[in-house]
Design an enzyme around this catalytic site. Structure first.
Site, short mmCIF file in Angstrom:
data_model
loop_
_atom_site.label_atom_id
_atom_site.label_comp_id
_atom_site.label_asym_id
_atom_site.label_seq_id
_atom_site.Cartn_x
_atom_site.Cartn_y
_atom_site.Cartn_z
N TRP A 74 57.73 -48.04 -6.33
CA TRP A 74 56.86 -49.21 -6.50
C TRP A 74 57.02 -50.02 -5.22
CZ3 TRP A 74 57.09 -54.54 -6.54
CH2 TRP A 74 55.99 -55.20 -7.10
N ASN A 100 66.45 -48.37 -4.81
CA ASN A 100 65.71 -49.27 -5.69
C ASN A 100 66.24 -50.67 -5.45
OD1 ASN A 100 64.38 -50.59 -7.75
ND2 ASN A 100 65.64 -49.74 -9.39
N GLY A 101 65.37 -51.63 -5.12
CA GLY A 101 65.80 -52.99 -4.86
C GLY A 101 65.21 -53.52 -3.57
N GLU A 486 49.79 -63.25 -25.66
CA GLU A 486 50.20 -61.86 -25.52
C GLU A 486 49.00 -60.92 -25.56
OE1 GLU A 486 52.58 -58.37 -25.26
OE2 GLU A 486 52.74 -60.44 -24.55
N LYS A 490 47.94 -58.32 -22.51
CA LYS A 490 47.77 -56.88 -22.67
C LYS A 490 46.43 -56.42 -22.09
CE LYS A 490 51.49 -55.75 -24.01
NZ LYS A 490 51.85 -56.83 -23.13
N GLU A 493 46.58 -56.51 -18.26
CA GLU A 493 47.47 -55.51 -17.68
C GLU A 493 46.85 -54.14 -17.58
OE1 GLU A 493 52.07 -56.46 -18.72
OE2 GLU A 493 50.81 -55.99 -20.43
N LYS A 608 57.46 -50.88 -14.96
CA LYS A 608 58.04 -51.24 -16.25
C LYS A 608 59.16 -52.26 -16.14
CE LYS A 608 58.49 -50.79 -20.70
NZ LYS A 608 57.43 -51.36 -21.56
#
Length: 613
Positions: A74, A100-101, A486, A490, A493, A608
């Site tokens: 990502w 990762n980071g 919410e 959704k 997204e 995620k």
């Protein structure tokens, strides 16, 4: 963000890495790559999905290898392309790294390395780190490779989970973490390493979760854990609770749809073992352990991000309603930067599906530094947030692979209902009759979710009617307001339709200007408090020719006469409303996204687990 996987053992590494990357792809899917170490070190990288990498390797051909590392990205530093994909190599081509980071001081390190003659081919912070490791190793002959990695990491500011290998050391993998998750799988004459347990469950049940500031020195037969300062640590081996079938689609077209339909079970599992109907009691270790604190709380602060923040908003209603505790709900990303006023008698509830959310972890550290007690609500055993918390509760939703959270949200809300009810019972703010009612209602909620899911075909029909619109408005009051937020999230997204959630009473303070015959408005309009007010709001929308989709209680006749589309949910106690009313909105978003040709499990630009700021 980003998925990392590594293998060292007696098997062919590549199939294990590819399968692991596919199971980690929900963590990032801009590009992917592998480094394979056999008779030589081979690196394959490709922009796009893991399937593109797999095809690329098949076309190019590869050597056999028993050691390898893989990465699905990502993007943070540098656009998604072949060059910026991981793994990255040192300048001499002998060291490969996956990461990762974010390395926050990468630019100053890069300038220093350039002055020493290093040339960089990518725009990433990760390439700077592997060059730094090489520079230390090559220029300090007294240092071994492991020591060089540890010395390089001691100079890094930021978050990382890294795995490093050297072409001349085919019996060695080095992993390390700070602020990003890493788990090591222990097999027979083999070890695995990954950013979460999904790639490991097929091969082993025994795992070690690395703590912040720890380095793993791994060969096929031995695992040694050290600190950055070279202190030996004893590995704590745990047994995985997830099973292979939990991370497969099980016949569903998408993980998101599977996870929506798993909610009767995930909510049941989050309740199971915590309610005694005979004794009319809720037993949770996290409550019992800090019961005195809960009984005397003057303020509760809930922190979270995204969907977890919405669950926190439900929690605000619950704790104020059932336990009479003042509550503040904060975006973790804002809380950490605005110099909040915190006291030692505060309780901070941190909510996170993954347990690795960077902003929420930073908020926890800030709250702990002020002496507040931390209560974590998390779905992943062994994650950073549970380990950083003083007490907490797991949600038992099971693995959630779809990027858009569904069953994790209802499991979080279930945990909050249990906690608020337990505290209210112990404080005496709830009568025995009220507790009995809530416990009995909770027992029936999984079956009511099953009944709500029976509206799937109706919702699919409604989705067909609105799949081509540009905007949606979601409105609710009371417990329905966080549900509206919410629902809008959704839709945004996964379908890329602009959507906003508002308190229904706020419609007249701005959003009503948007309403015309092209604007669909979703109302949470169940037969609870403020029902008449919501009916008035619906009439105001209809007067302006807006299209109304109403989520109503079973048997409602009044709203059916005025709404364009009605979705019924079973009647329930108002505090349990979010567990049912959220389901139709998840399905509506799902079907609209599928009809628009969107990738519902891997929506663009999202990942995620947000482990970087």
């Amino acid at each position: 963000m980003c998925g990392i996987v590594g293998y060292i053992g007696t098997k062919d590494a590549f199939p294990i890495l590819i399968k692991g990357l596919k199971r980690l792809e929900y963590r990032g899917y801009d590009s992917a790559g592998v480094a394979l170490l056999g008779d030589k070190l081979e690196v394959f990288k490709k922009a796009g999905k893991v399937s593109a990498l797999e095809a690329f390797v098949a076309e190019k051909g590869r050597s056999s290898s028993k050691v390898g590392i893989g990465h699905t990205r990502w993007a943070t530093h540098g656009e998604p392309n072949d060059v910026n994909a991981h793994p990255h190599l040192s300048q001499n081509g002998e060291i490969a790294i996956i990461h990762n980071g974010i390395i926050e001081n990468y630019n100053s390190l890069k300038v220093e390395l350039q002055q020493r003659g290093h040339k960089f081919s990518s725009d990433t912070d990760t390439e700077v780190l592997v060059h730094l490791i090489e520079d230390i190793y090559v220029n300090n002959k007294s240092l071994g490779f492991e020591e060089s990695v540890r010395m390089a990491l001691s100079q890094v500011i930021g978050a990382y989970a890294v795995v490093v290998l050297h072409k001349n050391m085919p019996d060695l993998l080095i992993g390390a973490r700070k602020g990003s998750p890493m788990v090591i799988g222990i097999g027979e004459n083999e070890h695995f390493i990954a950013s979460d347990a999904a790639p490991l469950v097929e091969y082993t049940r025994n795992v070690v979760y690395l703590n912040d500031g720890e380095v793993a020195v791994i060969d096929k037969n031995e695992l040694i854990i050290k600190t950055i300062e070279n202190d030996i640590k004893t590995p704590y081996i745990q047994e995985l609770e997830i099973h292979l079938e939990n991370i497969e689609k099980s016949g569903y077209e998408h993980f998101m749809l599977k996870e929506i339909f798993e909610q009767p079970k995930s909510v049941h599992d989050s309740i199971r073992g915590r309610i005694s109907l005979n004794e009319e009691l809720i037993e949770m270790a996290g409550i019992k352990q800090y019961e005195h604190k809960w009984m005397n709380l003057k303020r509760l602060i809930i922190v979270g991000c995204g969907t977890s923040w919405h669950a926190g908003l439900v929690g605000e209603y619950l704790f104020e309603d059932l336990a009479r505790i003042p509550v503040e709900v904060e975006y973790a990303s804002e809380f950490r930067y605005r110099n909040p006023v915190l006291f030692e008698d505060d309780m901070v509830v941190a909510i996170s599906q993954s347990g690795e959310t960077a902003d929420t972890l930073a908020a926890i550290e800030l709250a702990k530094s002020k002496g507040a007690t931390i209560f974590g609500i998390c779905n992943v055993v062994g994650a950073s947030i549970p380990r950083a918390s003083d007490a907490g509760a797991y949600t038992h939703a099971g693995p959630e692979i779809g990027v858009a959270s569904t069953k994790a949200f209802t499991a979080q809300v279930t945990a909050l209902i249990l906690i608020a009810t337990a505290v209210g019972q112990r404080k005496g703010t709830l009568t025995k009759e009220r507790v009995r009612t809530l416990l009995n209602e909770l027992e029936t909620i999984p079956s009511k979710i099953e009944k709500t899911l029976e509206s799937n075909e109706l919702i699919k029909y409604i989705a067909e009617e609105f799949k081509d619109v540009s905007n949606f408005l979601y409105l609710g009051r009371g417990y329905g307001f966080p549900v509206a937020l919410e629902g809008a999230l959704k839709l945004k997204e996964i379908s890329y339709i602009h959507a906003e959630g508002y308190p229904a009473a706020e419609m007249k303070h701005g959003p009503i200007a948007l309403i015309d015959e092209e604007m669909p408005v979703v109302f949470i309009a169940t037969n609870h408090s403020n029902y008449d007010k919501v009916v008035s709001n619906i009439q105001e929308v209809k007067a302006r020719k807006g299209k109304v989709i109403a989520v109503v209680s079973e048997g409602d006749t009044m709203i059916r006469k005025m709404a364009d589309y009605v979705i019924e949910i079973p009647d329930c106690d108002e505090v349990l409303l979010p567990l049912l009313a959220t389901i139709p909105l998840q399905l509506l978003s799902y079907h609209i996204a599928v009809m628009r040709g969107c990738n519902v499990d891997q929506p663009r630009n999202l990942a995620k687990s947000v482990t970087v700021e």
